[in-house]
Each structure stands twice: as structure tokens, then as C-alpha cells.
Write an enzyme that holds these catalytic residues in place. Structure first.
Site, PDB file in Angstrom:
ATOM      1  N   ASP A 103      -9.671  31.350 121.340  1.00 27.06           N
ATOM      2  CA  ASP A 103     -10.044  30.320 120.480  1.00 27.06           C
ATOM      3  C   ASP A 103      -9.011  29.903 119.655  1.00 27.06           C
ATOM      4  O   ASP A 103      -8.553  28.932 119.445  1.00 27.06           O
ATOM      5  CB  ASP A 103     -11.347  30.328 119.844  1.00 27.06           C
ATOM      6  N   ASP A 114     -21.701  34.370 133.626  1.00 25.51           N
ATOM      7  CA  ASP A 114     -20.983  35.630 133.958  1.00 25.51           C
ATOM      8  C   ASP A 114     -21.840  36.580 134.103  1.00 25.51           C
ATOM      9  O   ASP A 114     -21.280  37.923 134.007  1.00 25.51           O
ATOM     10  CB  ASP A 114     -19.845  35.883 133.173  1.00 25.51           C
ATOM     11  N   ASP A 168     -21.506  28.237 122.414  1.00 21.75           N
ATOM     12  CA  ASP A 168     -21.757  29.655 123.046  1.00 21.75           C
ATOM     13  C   ASP A 168     -23.408  29.721 123.150  1.00 21.75           C
ATOM     14  O   ASP A 168     -24.121  28.674 122.949  1.00 21.75           O
ATOM     15  CB  ASP A 168     -21.603  30.784 121.595  1.00 21.75           C
ATOM     16  N   ASP A 214     -25.940  31.263 121.804  1.00 19.09           N
ATOM     17  CA  ASP A 214     -26.840  31.363 120.922  1.00 19.09           C
ATOM     18  C   ASP A 214     -26.770  29.937 119.868  1.00 19.09           C
ATOM     19  O   ASP A 214     -27.557  30.039 118.949  1.00 19.09           O
ATOM     20  CB  ASP A 214     -26.716  32.363 120.158  1.00 19.09           C
TER      21      ASP A 214
END
Length: 693
Positions: free
Chosen positions: A420, A267, A326, A328
Site C-alpha cells: 500500500d 487466498d 480488507d 475485517d
């Protein structure tokens, strides 16, 4: 006799000299005056020269025009002065200033306005006093209070304050403190039950188990386990620091290539970052990895919108499970083999959640304190809820979902900033079960700066309150059992998401400092010392290496309750800040496996032409241009970090209030006070040093 005009004296310029004379006119318009002598010329005389009404009117108009011009000139100068001050202090027009100084400028402008208003009030009081005869020189008999009068007046005011404090303020504070203490004890009991449950799990060695015999064979065809098709999604947005290591770790997962597809959901709004991610994806695609790059044109809904858009692809229906990481996160190669087999012969299982591990937990004091909280969350809360309730909040990453569970629960929704938790609650209401694997760890980062941590905590504490407002009717009308409804409403939402920030902020950040000024409402020592210290010991148990930081942790949690309470209120009442989504800043810390694979990643530059052999000439030229810009780009100017004086001042205030209460209640030794003071000093120096480094 002709009329006499007093203002004629102003215009009379001619004077008479010589011997006395008598003047007679036929049509006299002036009075006849006899002059006694030459000296009379220097005395006021009544003889004057007449002016008609038209001339007088013009003179008055000229005088009025001059006065109006003077007033307008003064008004223009004053307005220009105010405009200059406003531009310099508020809008910063014509003056080059740093963005970080805007708050100081507003403060300066506020001080100037307060000083101006105070000066005008004093001036008005002086004018009223003058006309009332209070002025000393006009009224010498005015009584000026002496020292004894002032002392008696101050004594009366102090006695009145003590009476008002004891009759009205202290009862209200005592009632509020009793209510908060009850909430504090309830939450402490909940923590103790969770800790006992964790000890029971450790003692009985309770954990989800799978049959490893079916996965021991290296040959898939000879193995007794049929590998399901798994989709891996990596949502990211402007993740320049971590995209490479995340994609690299996911592409090295040990799973049959024909049963695995990786989606990189970018994104990013920076074209250079987009091309860098495309390059990394193309690199692994040339190595035979089934990986695709996906970029949305309409970037709405933040992470939930990104995942929802990716799940709408036609090829998703060919896959049974989806794993989410994600940008990281760095999963181990055996991640899917550790998680996906739990779904076998368990059709009610909808989610398998792994634990987070942190590569930078020892970076500074802030990361160490975060590690304490997160270790308790995963080791105790998630594990106990997973074993005894088969339900917990999805952490948003490092988990594997059954796609059927996502679809039956309504898919990803963009209505909150905690998508989530939203999908986990809806899946639980539909009867799906969850499993938490405490032994399966995925490396990631925690925020290293206080500003990033505070923004992250604001989102984590405002989103649940938004979700509670939206999900409460669905929880009440759902078909799950009554005790599961009670667990969701009373424990999951109210106690752990609403009551915890409320009582910690009210009790330790408002009532405790007020007890320094209202001793009638003083808190007992077990509330401000013994119980908090005991609960801090329970929180630190999952991370025993953090025991030296128990006092900084206690102070830090109390000061952070301000941010958490503010976030909770904004989410509960749907304020504007509850919809903020700020991406947590990453630094790109590498794990040991990443460092060992550094040589392999360095070789991608050598094989760049081979990687992009199938690319068009325009893509290659664009890639080369970006690489050249990356090489010649100047080093980014490091922004001046803020020193968060509010949090440090609040910690010092809480420390002072608690020590005072302890000294007055128990007579604690001086060395305890010295220890607390040194601890606070270390906390402040570490935070300031980390911000300024």
C-alpha cells in the site's frame, strides 16, 4: 648365569616345603638358590619359572583387549547418555511435550552445558594448582589472603572501575545520549507542527467538499450525477471469523447495481473455508448482487500478488475506480457516495482515503493503547498531510483508487510487505494527488492479543525500510519538486520511519537504564519526564477519553520500541524476518448495524436450497458435508498464551531508571513513585490477564 625376569614372580605359583635341598640341572635356565628353611618359602624368592616371548605377547594382548573393551563400553554408555539428553531437551524424541516448552528446554540444556564447562575449568585449575605447589597440604607456607587483603583488593578493583567508567564509558554514553536527544527534539518539533496544523484545520473547518445536490435524487436517470462504474475488491486469506460480515457489508453498499462489481479474492488454503466463502458469495449473487468469487491457483506475493492477479482480468478495463476493503472492514452503505464524487472534475486525483474506526477499541488495555496511536495517525498525520501536501501513505484498505493512477504507477508490486505504501509513493512520484476524508469512517478491528499486535507492528516497521532502499533512486531522479523530494526522504521515511524507532530504543531502552550504573552520564529530568509526558498529551488529544491511560501509554510505547527497532533494522539491512507476512488474527467483532441485521443473516440457512438451486449436485453434497462437519466439529482447544515477561521486565526497568533519575535530580515526592508503581502493576496485570483469559 641365566637372565632374571622380574615379572616371573607374578606367575610363580609353586612353593617349596621340607628340608633344604640343592638342585642341579644339566642345561640350567634358572639360577641355583639355596633355601635355608621352611620359613623362607613365605619370603620373596628369586626362583621363578620361565615364560617365552610368545606367551608374554599373548598375555599382554589379552590385557590390552580387556582394557579397550572397558574403555569402549564406558564411551558407549556416555554417548548414549548424551544422546538421550539431547533428544529430550532439543528434539523431544520419545517424550510428549508441548510446543511452548521448547524455549525452556533449550534454556535448561544451556544451563547444563555452562555448569559442565565451569566444572571442567575448576577441575583444570585444581590440577594446575596441585602441580604448581599451590596446594595447602603440600605447601604449608602458602599465604592465604585474609579479610583485610580481600577488602583492599576489592577496593582497588572498585577504584579501577570508577576510573575506567569516568574516562571511557561515560563520555561515550554522553555523546550518544546527546545525539539521541537532538533526534528526540527534532521529532518532537515535527509532532508539534502536525498538531498545530490539525488545530488550524479544525479552527478553519478545512475539509474536502462535494456537491451533494447531484446525489439527492433517488432516481438515477433524473439525477444530474452520472454514476461511474466501480469495482470493489475484498482480499482475504483464511478469514473464517470475519468473511461473512465483510461480504455482507460490502453487498449492502448503496450504488447502482449495473455500475458495481464485487470481487471476493480468496487466498485461503483451507478447502472448508473456501466452500464457506463460496456459499456466502452464491447467496448474495442469488439476491441480484454482481459479485464473483476468485481463487488463485498459484498463491504468491501475499496481498499484493492477490490484487495484481485480480486487476489482470479482462473485465477490469470497463471500470473506472476500484475500492479495496480488507476482510475485517465493514463500510457503511453510503461509502461510495461519500468518496467517489470527489473524483468528479478533478482529473489529478488518484486516491480517496477514508478513516478507520474500531469496534473493539475498549476491549482491553492493549486495544485502548492502540486506539491512541491510530487516532493520532488518522486525525493528525493523515489529515494534515492530505490538506497541505495532497500526499500520505495509503492505508491498504478503506480507500478508492482511480484505476488509471494504478496502471500509470506500475500496478501492485510484490517486492515489499507494504504494497500500500509502495503504490502510494509511486503514484505521488507520477504527479497524482490524494484526498483524506476524516469524516468518512469504516469499522474494523485492532488486534486484541499482544502476539498479534507485535507481529503486525513488525511488518509495519520493516516494510517501509525495504521500500526506502528500493525507492530512493526513483525519488532522486523523479520530476517532482525539490521540496516534495525532501518531504519524502527526510520526513516521510527518515524521520518518521527510521529516526523515531532508533532514538526511542537507544535513548529510553539502553541509555536510560545504563544511567543507573553510570551516574556520570545521567539524563536531565526534562528528557526523561517533562518532554515525553508533553508529547504523550499531544498524542492523546485526538482521543480525549484515553487521558487516564497516559502513563501506561508512555511505558508501553517505550517497551514496544524494541520490536519496532528490530523490525526497522531487519528491513533496512534486508534480513530474513523483513519478508515475513503473518496475517493478523481477527475475532469477528460486530458493529451495531451487523447486530441489527443478524435476523437477516440467520435466514440464509432457511433459503439455502433456493440459493443453490442452480448449483450442481456435487456442489450441494460438498456443501452439506461441510455444514455437517461444522456442526459436529469439536470446540478448538485454546492454546496457552504466553506471558510476555521481557516487555514487562523492560517496562519495570525503565520505570525504575526514570524514577531514580527524577528523585536524584529533582527530589520528587514519594507519592509520584507510588503512583508510577501502581500504574505499572495495573499494566502488567491487565496484559497478563488478557493473555491468560
Amino acid at each position: 648365569m641365566a637372565p632374571r625376569w622380574d615379572f616371573f614372580n607374578f606367575w610363580a605359583k609353586d612353593t617349596s616345603k621340607g628340608t633344604p635341598v640343592v638342585v642341579t640341572m644339566e642345561n640350567p635356565n634358572f639360577s641355583v638358590v639355596e633355601i635355608d628353611g621352611p620359613d623362607a618359602a613365605f619370603r620373596p624368592v628369586d626362583k621363578s619359572r620361565g615364560k617365552n616371548a610368545k606367551q608374554v605377547t599373548w598375555v599382554l594382548l589379552l590385557k590390552a583387549h580387556r582394557a579397550v573393551s572397558c574403555i569402549s563400553w564406558l564411551a558407549t554408555i556416555f554417548w548414549a547418555l548424551l544422546g538421550t539428553i539431547k533428544k529430550r531437551l532439543i528434539y523431544r524424541e520419545g517424550v510428549a511435550m508441548e510446543s511452548g516448552k521448547l524455549g525452556k528446554q533449550k534454556l535448561l540444556f544451556t544451563v547444563i552445558r555452562v555448569f559442565l564447562v565451569t566444572s571442567l575449568a575448576i577441575l583444570a585449575f585444581e590440577v594446575v594448582a596441585y602441580f604448581k605447589g599451590w596446594h595447602y597440604f603440600r605447601n604449608p607456607s602458602l599465604h592465604i589472603p585474609g579479610t583485610s587483603d580481600i577488602q583492599s583488593l576489592l577496593h582497588m578493583v572498585y577504584v579501577a572501575w570508577l576510573t575506567f567508567r569516568a574516562d571511557y564509558i561515560a563520555p561515550a554514553i554522553q555523546a550518544l545520549s546527546k545525539f539521541c536527544v537532538v533526534l528526540f527534539l527534532i521529532q518532537s518539533i515535527d509532532r508539534m507542527i502536525l498538531s498545530v496544523g490539525c488545530l488550524w484545520i479544525k479552527f478553519k473547518k478545512i475539509k474536502p467538499r462535494i456537491d451533494w445536490d447531484s446525489l439527492k435524487s433517488d432516481d438515477v436517470e433524473k439525477s444530474g450525477y452520472e454514476y461511474p462504474r466501480v469495482l470493489i475488491q475484498i482480499p482475504m486469506c483464511n478469514e473464517k471469523e470475519v468473511y461473512e460480515q465483510s461480504i455482507s457489508a460490502v453487498c449492502q453498499i448503496d450504488w447502482p447495481k449495473e455500475c458495481l462489481l464485487i470481487q471476493v479474492l480468496d487466498d485461503s488454503d483451507d478447502e472448508s473455508i473456501q466452500w464457506l466463502i463460496k456459499t456466502e458469495v452464491a447467496n448474495w449473487s442469488q439476491r441480484g448482487i454482481n459479485i464473483i468469487y476468485r481463487h488463485r491457483v498459484v498463491r504468491t506475493g501475499y496481498k499484493a500478488g492477490n490484487l495484481k492477479s485480480a486487476m489482470s482480468c479482462d473485465y477490469v478495463k470497463d471500470y473506472e475506480f476500484v475500492a479495496i476493503f480488507d476482510a475485517d472492514f465493514q463500510p457503511n452503505p453510503d461509502f461510495l457516495k461519500q468518496t467517489v464524487p470527489h473524483f468528479k472534475d478533478n482529473p489529478e486525483l488518484g486516491l480517496v482515503q477514508a478513516r478507520w474506526a474500531f469496534v473493539n477499541k475498549d476491549e482491553n488495555l492493549l486495544t485502548r493503547l492502540q486506539n491512541v496511536n491510530l487516532c493520532f495517525h488518522f486525525e493528525v498525520e493523515q489529515q494534515v498531510n492530505g490538506v497541505f501536501l495532497n500526499f500520505f501513505g495509503f492505508n491498504g484498505t478503506a480507500g478508492v483508487w482511480r484505476i488509471k493512477a494504478l496502471e500509470e504507477s506500475g500496478g501492485w508490486l510484490e517486492r515489499t510487505t507494504v504494497e500500500d505504501m509502495d503504490i502510494a509513493v509511486r503514484a505521488h512520484l507520477n504527479g497524482w494527488k490524494f484526498i483524506y476524508l476524516n469524516d468518512v469512517k469504516v469499522l474494523c478491528e485492532v488486534p486484541e492479543s499482544y502476539e498479534a499486535y507485535r507481529k503486525q507492528q513488525h511488518r509495519w516497521h520493516s516494510g517501509p525500510m525495504q521500500l526506502f532502499r528500493l525507492c530512493l533512486p526513483a525519488i532522486i531522479t523523479s520530476k517532482i519538486t525539490a521540496w516534495k523530494k525532501a518531504n519524502l526522504i527526510l520526513l516521510f521515511f527518515l524521520l518518521r520511519k527510521l529516526i523515531l524507532p532508533f532514538y526511542s530504543f537507544t535513548l529510553f531502552c539502553i541509555i536510560l537504564p545504563l544511567t543507573m550504573f553510570v551516574p556520570e552520564a545521567e539524563l536531565p529530568a526534562w528528557v526523561i519526564c517533562y518532554v515525553p509526558v508533553f508529547m504523550s498529551f499531544l498524542n492523546i488529544l485526538p482521543s480525549p477519553k484515553s487521558f487516564p491511560f497516559i502513563v501506561p501509554y508512555l511505558l508501553f510505547e517505550n517497551t514496544m520500541s524494541v520490536t519496532k527497532f528490530n523490525a526497522m533494522v531487519s528491513g533496512l539491512f534486508q534480513l530474513g524476518s523483513s519478508y515475513e507476512w503473518v496475517i493478523t488474527k481477527k475475532t469477528g467483532r460486530s458493529s451495531e448495524s451487523d447486530l441489527m441485521a443478524a435476523a437477516e443473516r440467520e435466514s440464509k440457512m432457511v433459503n439455502q436450497l433456493q440459493v443453490h438451486r442452480g448449483a450442481s449436485e456435487s456442489e450441494l453434497s460438498e456443501l452439506n458435508r461441510i455444514m455437517e462437519q461444522k456442526e459436529v466439529a469439536p470446540k478448538p482447544i485454546k492454546k496457552a498464551n504466553k506471558i510476555y515477561r521481557k516487555e514487562l521486565a523492560l517496562a519495570f526497568l525503565l520505570l525504575t531508571a526514570s524514577v531514580r533519575s527524577l528523585l536524584s535530580a529533582q527530589g520528587v515526592h514519594f507519592y509520584f513513585l507510588l503512583f508510577q508503581g501502581v500504574t505499572f502493576l495495573l499494566v502488567g496485570l491487565d496484559l497478563i490477564g488478557e493473555q491468560m483469559s
